[in-house]
Structures are given as C-alpha cells and as structure tokens.
Design a protein around this motif. Structure first.
Motif, short mmCIF file in Angstrom:
data_model
loop_
_atom_site.label_atom_id
_atom_site.label_comp_id
_atom_site.label_asym_id
_atom_site.label_seq_id
_atom_site.Cartn_x
_atom_site.Cartn_y
_atom_site.Cartn_z
N GLN A 177 4.41 -2.67 3.07
CA GLN A 177 4.63 -3.80 2.15
C GLN A 177 5.09 -5.01 2.94
O GLN A 177 5.88 -4.89 3.88
CB GLN A 177 5.67 -3.44 1.09
CG GLN A 177 5.99 -4.59 0.13
CD GLN A 177 6.91 -4.16 -0.99
OE1 GLN A 177 6.54 -3.31 -1.81
NE2 GLN A 177 8.11 -4.72 -1.03
N GLU A 178 4.58 -6.16 2.54
CA GLU A 178 5.10 -7.42 3.08
C GLU A 178 5.19 -8.43 1.95
O GLU A 178 4.23 -8.62 1.19
CB GLU A 178 4.23 -7.97 4.21
CG GLU A 178 4.79 -9.28 4.77
CD GLU A 178 4.13 -9.71 6.07
OE1 GLU A 178 4.28 -8.96 7.05
OE2 GLU A 178 3.48 -10.77 6.07
N THR A 179 6.36 -9.08 1.86
CA THR A 179 6.60 -10.11 0.84
C THR A 179 6.98 -11.39 1.55
O THR A 179 7.89 -11.39 2.40
CB THR A 179 7.74 -9.68 -0.10
OG1 THR A 179 7.45 -8.40 -0.67
CG2 THR A 179 7.92 -10.70 -1.21
N LEU A 183 0.85 -1.19 0.00
CA LEU A 183 0.00 0.00 0.00
C LEU A 183 0.88 1.22 0.00
O LEU A 183 1.85 1.31 0.76
CB LEU A 183 -0.92 0.04 1.22
CG LEU A 183 -1.78 1.29 1.40
CD1 LEU A 183 -3.13 0.95 2.03
CD2 LEU A 183 -1.07 2.34 2.28
N PHE A 184 0.54 2.18 -0.89
CA PHE A 184 1.13 3.50 -0.81
C PHE A 184 -0.01 4.50 -0.83
O PHE A 184 -0.91 4.43 -1.68
CB PHE A 184 2.08 3.77 -1.99
CG PHE A 184 2.61 5.18 -1.98
CD1 PHE A 184 3.64 5.54 -1.14
CD2 PHE A 184 2.06 6.16 -2.80
CE1 PHE A 184 4.12 6.84 -1.11
CE2 PHE A 184 2.53 7.46 -2.78
CZ PHE A 184 3.57 7.80 -1.93
N LEU A 219 11.14 1.86 8.99
CA LEU A 219 11.15 0.86 10.07
C LEU A 219 10.91 -0.49 9.42
O LEU A 219 9.83 -1.09 9.52
CB LEU A 219 10.07 1.20 11.10
CG LEU A 219 10.13 2.63 11.65
CD1 LEU A 219 8.95 2.89 12.58
CD2 LEU A 219 11.45 2.88 12.37
N ASP A 220 11.94 -1.00 8.72
CA ASP A 220 11.78 -2.13 7.81
C ASP A 220 12.54 -3.35 8.33
O ASP A 220 13.32 -3.27 9.28
CB ASP A 220 12.30 -1.76 6.42
CG ASP A 220 11.72 -0.45 5.91
OD1 ASP A 220 10.56 -0.16 6.25
OD2 ASP A 220 12.43 0.27 5.17
N SER A 221 12.32 -4.47 7.66
CA SER A 221 13.10 -5.67 7.92
C SER A 221 13.24 -6.45 6.62
O SER A 221 12.33 -6.43 5.77
CB SER A 221 12.46 -6.54 9.00
OG SER A 221 11.17 -6.98 8.60
N ARG A 268 9.57 -6.62 4.92
CA ARG A 268 8.42 -6.02 5.60
C ARG A 268 8.73 -4.53 5.79
O ARG A 268 9.67 -4.17 6.49
CB ARG A 268 8.16 -6.69 6.94
CG ARG A 268 6.95 -6.13 7.70
CD ARG A 268 6.73 -6.92 8.98
NE ARG A 268 6.24 -8.25 8.70
CZ ARG A 268 6.35 -9.28 9.54
NH1 ARG A 268 6.95 -9.12 10.71
NH2 ARG A 268 5.86 -10.46 9.22
N LEU A 269 7.95 -3.67 5.11
CA LEU A 269 8.24 -2.23 5.09
C LEU A 269 7.16 -1.46 5.83
O LEU A 269 5.96 -1.72 5.66
CB LEU A 269 8.32 -1.72 3.65
CG LEU A 269 9.20 -2.49 2.66
CD1 LEU A 269 9.20 -1.79 1.30
CD2 LEU A 269 10.61 -2.66 3.19
#
Length: 760
Positions: A538-540, A512-513, A580-582, A558-559
C-alpha cells in the motif's frame, strides 16, 4: 497503476467462463403444516422428496461427505419448512451449547439454509440452527463473499438430539422473504452442515461448489415444485406492528455541577408493511435503541483517524444489501460506508423507509429526524477532526441499482440538514462487473457539497459551500491457486458526508492484498490442511490542500508486509507478517521507518474453551502524537468459554483485551492504551437470559517537556446488567441497570430501566 488494472481487465475478459449446471432441489406439498418441534415424524415428511447428495467443502472440496446428511423442503400456504437430518456415529461429541441469537459459530455443530428468492445469486438470506435449537440468521453478500448476522428475520426453528445424530425443522415464513413481483428467476437454495471435531468439516448440498469460485453462494441450487405459490404469495399483504414501552430512571453528576435526576416513560413503535412481495415499508416512532449491546472496545489512543462501529439497530437492517455492502474486504476496508453509514444517525425520533426489489433492479429510500448528539467528522490527510452534531437534524438517503447480467450500476443521493445554513449533500454512482467466474470489478464516484466545518477545537460552524469527490476502483481475482484484491482510490481534500463515514481525505492511494495457495503441507510434524503465502502492499500520498497547508505528493504511508497463513486441526489458523513500513504523522514532518513482526493464532480448543484468538505486533512503532518511532507493541486477546450448569443452565463467558504501547528514546514508557470487555451470560432457558457486560478503556501519556507534551490520563468504564425474556422477535421483556464513568471530569451516571416489546 490504472493502465495495469485496465490490462488485467482485458486479460479477465479473455479467460474462459466455466460453470456446471447446479442440481435442482424439489419441494414436497404439505397438506397440513408440520408441528415445528425438530422431529421429522409428521406425515408430510414421509412423502417429501429427500436430497442426500452432500459433498465436502472443507477441508478439501468435492470430496465425499464424512457422514450422511439429508434435507427436505415442504411448502405450505404461507411458509417454506426445511427438515434436515444429520447422522453422527458419536452423538455424545456434538457441540451444542445454549447461546445468544446470532452466536452459532464454527466451533459448534450446526446446519445452515441459504435461500435466494430473487434467483440471481447476488444476495442470500441465511438461517443457521444448532442441535440445541439456537438460531443465527442474516444476509450473505456475493460482492463481499461475507455474511452479516445483524439482520434478523421472524423465523421458527427447533432441533432434537437423537441416538444417532440430530434433526432440525426450520419454518421460513414467506413474509420474511424478499423477491420480485414479476419476472423473477427460480428461487435457489443451499444447505450446509458444520462438524467441529479435531478436523473441522463443512459439507454442502451443492456438488459443484469449489474453493475457486468468487463467493460461497455461486452454486445455489434451483428450487423446483413451488408451482403457483409464488404467484399467489406475491400479492399478499403482511403487516407487523411492534409497540414498545420503556421506563427509565437516570442519575448523572460531575465535578462541574449538581447531581441531575430524571424519570421518563416513553412509548414507541416499529411498523412494517409488505403490501406485496417486492415492496416493504418501514416506519419507526420514538424508538429506544439504548439497550443495544455495547460496541466492542477498540484501541483508539494512538491513531489519527476516527473508527467505525457496526450497525445493530433493527430499523436500519431491513434489506441492508440494497443500501450497499456492509462488510469490510480482505484489506479491512469497507468503502461503501463513505456513501451511507447508519451510525451517523444517533437518536432518531421518527423515520420512514420504503424498499423495492425487482428482477433486474432494486431501490431503497429513507427519511428521518435525528435528535443528534453524535460525532460529526471532517477528515484530512493526516488526521480527522471531530465535533458534536447540532441537535434535531434531518437525514435523507436513497439508492437505486440496475442489473444487466454480470453488470450492476447504482445511483445514490444523500442529504443532511442540521438547521440554519448547515447542510451536506452527496450524489454519486457505484457499480459491479462480474468478469467471468474468477474476476470481479467494483468502484464508485461520489460528489459532495457542504457548508459545515469543524475547527481544531471541535467547534462546528458554517462556511462557504465546499465541494469534494471520492473515486475508487477495485479488482478482485480468485482461482484455485491465487487470490488478489487491488484497489486504487482518490479522496479530494474537501470531500465530506454527514450521512456517511469519511475518516481520511486529501489522499490518493493504491493497495494490493493477495495470497498464493500452497495446499496441504506438514510443518514440524503438524499437518496443515491449508497454507498460503500472503502479501500486502500500500502507498498513500497527499493531494494539495492549501486550506490545511498540506503540500502534494507527501507519502502518508508505505506498507510492505510479506506473510503467511495456515490452517490445522481444531479449526486452528496461524498467521503472521513482517512489516517493513513507513509512516508520516504530520504534514511536512519526517517519514519514519517502522519495523514490526506480527503473529496471530485462533483456534477452537474444545467444548469448554470454545474459541481463543491472540495477535501481537511488536517492534519499532510510530508514536503519532510525539511524531517519533519507539519500541512498542499492539496486542489483542479474545477468549470464549461455555459450560453447562446444573438444572439445564448454560454459562457463557467472553473476554476481550487490548494493549498498545510505545516507548520513548530513553526506554521508558511514553504511551499506553488499554481496553477490556468482559461478557457473562447465564442462560436460564432458551428464552431467559441474565447478561452482564463490563467494559473499560484507559489511556496514559507520560510528560515530555522537550516535545511540549503534558502528562495525560483518560479512563472510561461502563457496566450493564440485564435480564431478558425473549420469544422470537415478537415478544421481548428487559429489566436492567447501566452504570458509566469517565475521567477527566469525573462524569458519572447510572440508570434503571424496564422495557416491554410486543409484536402483532
């Protein structure tokens, strides 16, 4: 996520549709075609209806136009001719440098004509002219709400500076327009004017235009007064032949072999035939695409996936909108490249293409033979394997689209044959649904089958047939206060397309943006014309892939990126977000938390420094190869300078710089990625230019014995110097020198070339 998107679709259906009938524009008949010199003093202009109901779109919509602008349209037996008069109380402040074609940007004064001869406001051809007579043209896509300046049309434009402003004449040949043979809707037009002073202003000829519409061409105005001209012109046949002669002397050498010298003269041609209005046939024989402008450098050292580059070659740009969208959306993704990516065709020896455009349908098909040598990609969830294409392959692609009101559905097929048993086929469908004035749904389903694989060392080989799929659904919403772009997609592990661009597979992703408009604000004494709060999510996750040993449901990324954007004087934009991502760098590996801060700014500071953009992301970044997180940054800088020289010459200078770094746990630099491109263009006249491009990239990695990483360094340099004489699109003469070098291997080469293209 799917159920939520379905619910949002039902909500969109319940929203009331709002539309205001656009104001019609009337043509004048020209007994004698006006001379295209930028002066509106021909007799025909004195009799033509004048449209002067321009309103402001930027910075605030539906406001009275700042200064007066008028437009007129004449029709001749073979063209539309636009006459535009722009008044200016300070004509000395007009920003109108000599520049390359397609380089008329927001830092300059200009007028733009959008024309949609199909009449459905899905796509428009556009032409932009500055007070210096410089031209930019291309296609505007309503689906993407974006323009693509790569396509060029055979237009004629001229401008005149006046004591109280400037005037423009634009001749648009009917042969350069694409419209249905029967049952077409009324042609539609809109004219805009850009005024880049301390506060940029954009005026439009469509009074109903607002910022809450889904795209910029939603309110194009009907064009009245064509009479029987469309019926007459739709039967006319137009033929264009562009033979080209290229002479080339090349020298290459490396430390593994002797110096090699070649001299070659090649004759090629491009042929375009429009048998009637709705058909265009293109053919190319032995085209020389080597003098296409160098691609902009990209930081590619600390990424696991291949990077796409835009198309610039003429044969592939005819009716580019029928192939599919060419622009990335707000999240930076261009999902249509998975279906067809023209840069997968590297060195065609011949090609044939036919395009048809009807009132409610359109289609294109092409077939060509490729000399090969480019990359072939096989993607996974964590990396893209890259090999070298086998030589002398054949490529075919076809896409057809039907339109029922707000619903459009398309089908496509793609085939690539690399020789004995090495083939890839793709078939699928894509669609668009306009659910009211503020909502749009898009998606596709593609199925693939291939017998070609790439191993870990880049070797290309034959395997048993592998099948895959790619599915995507996207929702886009825009109103006066909110914007949202939501996407869900799934790419199976074995999905591949050698006529497309597939950088990642074996994943399921939701993203989502969006932003919330806050309107005008004042911050630290600075007036902000527009301001927004932004958010990217975002999650992949992986799909099970036994062949590569990838387990299902691993989080690849995961953004969570809350941010802001605002606009101020001199077309200045400032943006930023907290990341705040991973990320997970490899299957079964640790998921690393990254914490970064991104800040960016772009502006048109003045006439000399016409554009400046800088963006820096700093913090705890992922080092992909080392599979760890370290302090680092990624930065890019772009500056454009233009200045007049004695004798009426103009100098353009553009500089692009990129830098990426990641530190090791001991604080020392573990990885560095640098890129730079310098462009210098000396405009001797509107037709003659001398261009120099110097481009280099340098990647270094420090040895890390604990991780088994050896020290590495790669460097590439390219230099291109070219003199070019151009008369429209029909006559082109070039003379130049190219030099390139790469390490490791100490590969070096240079070539001298001369090229002549004539159009008939």
């Amino acid at each position: 996520m799917t159920s939520r998107l379905f619910g949002l679709g039902l909500l969109a259906l319940a929203l009331p549709a709002w539309a205001q009938p656009p104001t019609a524009l009337r043509l004048g008949a020209a007994g004698t075609a006006p001379h295209i010199d930028g002066r509106l003093d021909d007799d025909a202009w004195q009799r033509a209806p004048v449209h002067d109901r321009f309103v402001q779109f930027l910075p605030a919509d539906r406001q009275p136009a700042r200064w007066r602008t008028t437009m007129q349209v004449l029709v001749t037996h073979d063209a539309l001719v636009f006459g535009i008069r722009a008044w200016d109380p300070e004509p000395g402040r007009l920003v109108a440098p000599l520049a390359r074609r397609d380089q008329v940007k927001s830092d300059q004064d200009f007028v733009t004509v959008f024309i949609d001869p199909v009449g459905h406001r899905r796509t428009a051809q556009y032409a932009r002219v500055s007070p210096a007579g410089v031209l930019e043209d291309g296609l505007f896509s309503a689906e993407d709400d974006a323009e693509d300046s790569a396509p060029d049309f055979d237009l004629q434009a001229a401008a005149q500076r006046l004591p109280d402003g400037y005037s423009v004449e634009l001749r648009w040949p009917l042969a350069a327009l694409r419209f249905p043979h029967t049952d077409g809707a009324p042609w539609r037009v809109m004219v805009t004017r850009n005024i880049p002073r301390e506060q940029r202003t954009l005026d439009v000829s469509a009074p109903a235009m607002t910022k809450s519409v889904l795209n910029f061409i939603a309110e194009l105005q009907p064009l009245e007064g064509l009479g029987d001209l469309v019926a007459q012109v739709r039967e006319r046949s137009f033929i264009t032949l562009r033979p080209e002669l290229t002479l080339r002397s090349t020298t290459t050498r490396d430390d593994a072999g002797p110096t090699r010298r070649t001299r070659k003269a090649s004759l090629g041609a491009e042929f375009k035939w429009r048998p009637r209005a709705d058909w265009v046939v293109d053919a190319t024989l032995n085209p020389d695409f080597s003098q296409v402008e160098l691609d902009e450098p990209q930081l590619a050292g600390n990424t696991r996936f291949a990077l796409s580059v835009p198309e610039k070659r003429p044969f592939f740009l005819e009716s580019a909108d029928v192939v599919g969208p060419t622009q990335a959306d707000e999240s930076g993704e261009n999902r249509s490249l998975a279906a067809f990516y023209t840069r997968a065709i590297t060195a065609p020896s011949w090609g044939l293409r036919a395009t048809w455009r009807g009132a409610g349908a359109e289609a294109t098909a092409l077939h060509l033979r490729d000399g090969g040598g480019g990359p072939v990609l096989r993607a996974g969830a964590f990396a893209t394997r890259t090999g070298v294409q086998p030589r002398d392959s054949e490529a075919s692609f076809a896409r057809g689209r039907l339109q029922w009101g707000a619903l459009g559905l398309a089908g496509l097929v793609s085939h690539r044959d690399f020789g004995p048993g090495l083939t890839t086929q793709v078939a699928g469908s894509d669609g668009t649904w306009r659910a009211g004035d503020n909502d749009q749904w898009r998606g596709h389903l593609l199925l693939s089958a291939t017998t070609l694989s790439v191993d870990e060392d880049g070797g290309v080989g034959r395997v048993a047939r592998q099948h895959g799929h790619r599915a995507w659904l996207g929702w886009r919403h825009l109103d006066a206060d909110w914007f949202a772009n939501v996407n869900v997609e799934e790419v199976s592990p074995r999905f591949a397309n050698d006529n497309g661009f597939v950088s990642q597979s074996g994943i399921r992703r939701a993203s989502l943006f969006g932003y919330r408009r806050l309107g005008e604000r004042q911050l630290l004494g600075v007036d902000m014309h527009e301001s927004e709060l932004t958010l990217k999510l975002q999650e992949t996750r992986t799909l099970a892939d036994p062949l590569l040993g990838v387990a299902a449901q691993q989080v690849v990324d995961r953004l969570f990126q809350p941010g802001f954007w605002f606009a101020a004087a001199r077309n200045t934009g400032v943006w930023g977000h907290v990341g705040l991502d991973s990320y997970r760098a490899r299957s079964g590996g640790r998921r690393h938390d990254t914490r970064t801060l991104l800040l960016g700014v772009e502006s048109n500071p003045g006439e000399w420094l016409s554009f400046l953009m800088a963006e820096v992301e700093w913090g705890r970044r992922l080092d992909v190869e080392a599979d760890r997180v370290g302090t680092g940054l990624q930065a890019q800088l772009e500056a454009k300078l233009r200045t007049p020289l004695p004798g009426g010459w103009w100098l353009e200078f553009e500089q692009r710089l990129g830098l990426g770094t990641v530190d090791a746990p001991d604080g020392r630099r573990a990885f560095t990625d640098r890129s730079a491109q310098s462009l210098v263009v000396l405009h001797l006249s509107a037709r003659d230019t001398l261009r120099l491009i110097h481009q280099q990239s340098h990647t270094t990695r420090r040895e890390d014995a604990a991780l088994g990483l050896a020290a590495a360094a790669e460097r590439q340099r390219q230099l291109a110097l070219m003199f070019q004489h151009r008369v429209g699109l029909s006559r082109l003469a070039s003379l130049g020198l190219n030099r390139a070098s790469a390490r490791p291997g100490l590969a070096r080469g240079h070539e001298l070339f001369a090229k002549l293209t004539l159009g008939y």
